[in-house]
Design an enzyme around this catalytic site. Structure first.
Site, PDB file in Angstrom:
ATOM      1  N   GLY A 231       0.901  -1.352  -0.156  1.00 36.88           N
ATOM      2  CA  GLY A 231      -0.066  -0.065  -0.027  1.00 36.88           C
ATOM      3  C   GLY A 231       0.942   1.215   0.112  1.00 36.88           C
TER       4      GLY A 231
ATOM      5  N   GLN B  89       2.963  10.090   1.527  1.00 39.15           N
ATOM      6  CA  GLN B  89       4.261   9.307   1.618  1.00 39.15           C
ATOM      7  C   GLN B  89       5.174   9.561   0.680  1.00 39.15           C
ATOM      8  OE1 GLN B  89       2.357   5.095   2.184  1.00 39.15           O
ATOM      9  NE2 GLN B  89       4.006   5.166   3.410  1.00 39.15           N
TER      10      GLN B  89
ATOM     11  N   CYS C 260       5.390  -0.103   7.692  1.00 38.90           N
ATOM     12  CA  CYS C 260       4.995   1.092   6.755  1.00 38.90           C
ATOM     13  C   CYS C 260       6.463   1.595   6.030  1.00 38.90           C
ATOM     14  CB  CYS C 260       4.871   2.209   7.868  1.00 38.90           C
ATOM     15  SG  CYS C 260       4.212   3.664   7.045  1.00 38.90           S
ATOM     16  N   LEU C 261       6.327   1.858   4.930  1.00 35.51           N
ATOM     17  CA  LEU C 261       7.479   2.268   4.039  1.00 35.51           C
ATOM     18  C   LEU C 261       8.007   3.618   4.793  1.00 35.51           C
ATOM     19  CD1 LEU C 261       5.923   1.526   0.456  1.00 35.51           C
ATOM     20  CD2 LEU C 261       7.829   0.074   1.951  1.00 35.51           C
TER      21      LEU C 261
ATOM     22  N   HIS D 290      -4.984   1.187   7.136  1.00 34.52           N
ATOM     23  CA  HIS D 290      -3.474   1.667   7.422  1.00 34.52           C
ATOM     24  C   HIS D 290      -3.441   2.990   6.311  1.00 34.52           C
ATOM     25  CE1 HIS D 290       0.993   1.061   8.063  1.00 34.52           C
ATOM     26  NE2 HIS D 290       0.665   2.026   6.849  1.00 34.52           N
ATOM     27  N   GLU D 291      -3.638   2.881   5.033  1.00 32.98           N
ATOM     28  CA  GLU D 291      -3.509   3.832   4.020  1.00 32.98           C
ATOM     29  C   GLU D 291      -4.408   4.926   4.352  1.00 32.98           C
ATOM     30  OE1 GLU D 291      -0.758   3.554   2.441  1.00 32.98           O
ATOM     31  OE2 GLU D 291      -0.495   1.390   2.944  1.00 32.98           O
TER      32      GLU D 291
ATOM     33  N   HIS E 185      -3.070   7.504   6.693  1.00 35.42           N
ATOM     34  CA  HIS E 185      -2.099   8.136   6.152  1.00 35.42           C
ATOM     35  C   HIS E 185      -2.722   9.731   5.642  1.00 35.42           C
ATOM     36  CE1 HIS E 185       1.704   6.181   6.368  1.00 35.42           C
ATOM     37  NE2 HIS E 185       1.299   5.103   5.712  1.00 35.42           N
TER      38      HIS E 185
HETATM   39 NI    NI Z   1       2.358   3.280   5.910  1.00 37.83          NI
END
Ligand code: NI
Length: 184
Positions: free
Chosen positions: A45, A50, A96-97, A138-139, A142
């Protein structure tokens, strides 16, 4: 084009993102670039904040999980609104990236209903459960300016504090390009 991924500590990750006005060539290019960026980082995701853009857009693709139930989950969510969350909370170790190397168990509800525009700007209302719901939650967080670490207890946050500070300074080993807000 592969974007660098914004690391923990960057203000764009704490901002509530804005609605997108309408479809455009620019938006289509951005979606293409976000998929390229996400695959390059082996993510499942990726949300626009991000890559430094405070707009309500995120993408998903559960293929790397190698789970039969995650097939056909390559999706684009534009201006999404979670209408309802239901079912029991269940734990899962998230990552998470933007927070490389950190994995923590987070509780989230089992099911959700979400209204969004897809990549063709078709409005959809859909229900998701299990891992798909988890990735969406989760996304979605963000674009609301929330990170998974915000869901941790005060105790857990204290334990993680120095690692998170290190990430914001770039003191972390990661295979993809990142923007570190506190790198000197
Ligand atoms: Ni994330």
């Amino acid at each position: 084009m592969i974007y660098p991924i914004v690391a923990y500590g960057h203000p764009v990750l704490k901002r509530k993102a804005k609605d997108i006005e309408g479809n455009s060539e620019e938006l289509q290019q951005l979606i293409t670039d976000m998929f390229e960026t996400m695959y390059n980082a082996n993510g499942i995701g990726l949300a626009a904040p991000q890559i430094g853009k405070d707009i309500r857009l995120f993408i998903t693709d559960g293929t790397p999980l190698e789970d039969e139930s995650m097939k056909d989950f390559k999706k684009v969510f534009i201006n999404p609104e979670i209408i309802e969350e239901e079912g029991d909370d269940w734990p899962y170790e998230e990552g998470c990236l933007s927070i490389p190397g950190v994995h923590e168990e987070i509780m989230r509800s089992e099911e959700l209903t979400i209204r969004y525009f897809d990549e063709k700007w078709q409005e959809k209302t859909e229900r998701f459960s299990g891992m798909k719901a988890r990735i969406i939650q989760h996304e979605y967080d963000h674009i609301e300016g929330i990170l998974f670490t915000d869901h941790l207890s005060a105790f857990k946050k204290r334990l993680l504090k120095s690692r998170l500070t290190n990430i914001s300074k770039g003191a972390v080993s990661v295979s993809y390009r990142m923007i570190f807000p506190d790198k000197k």
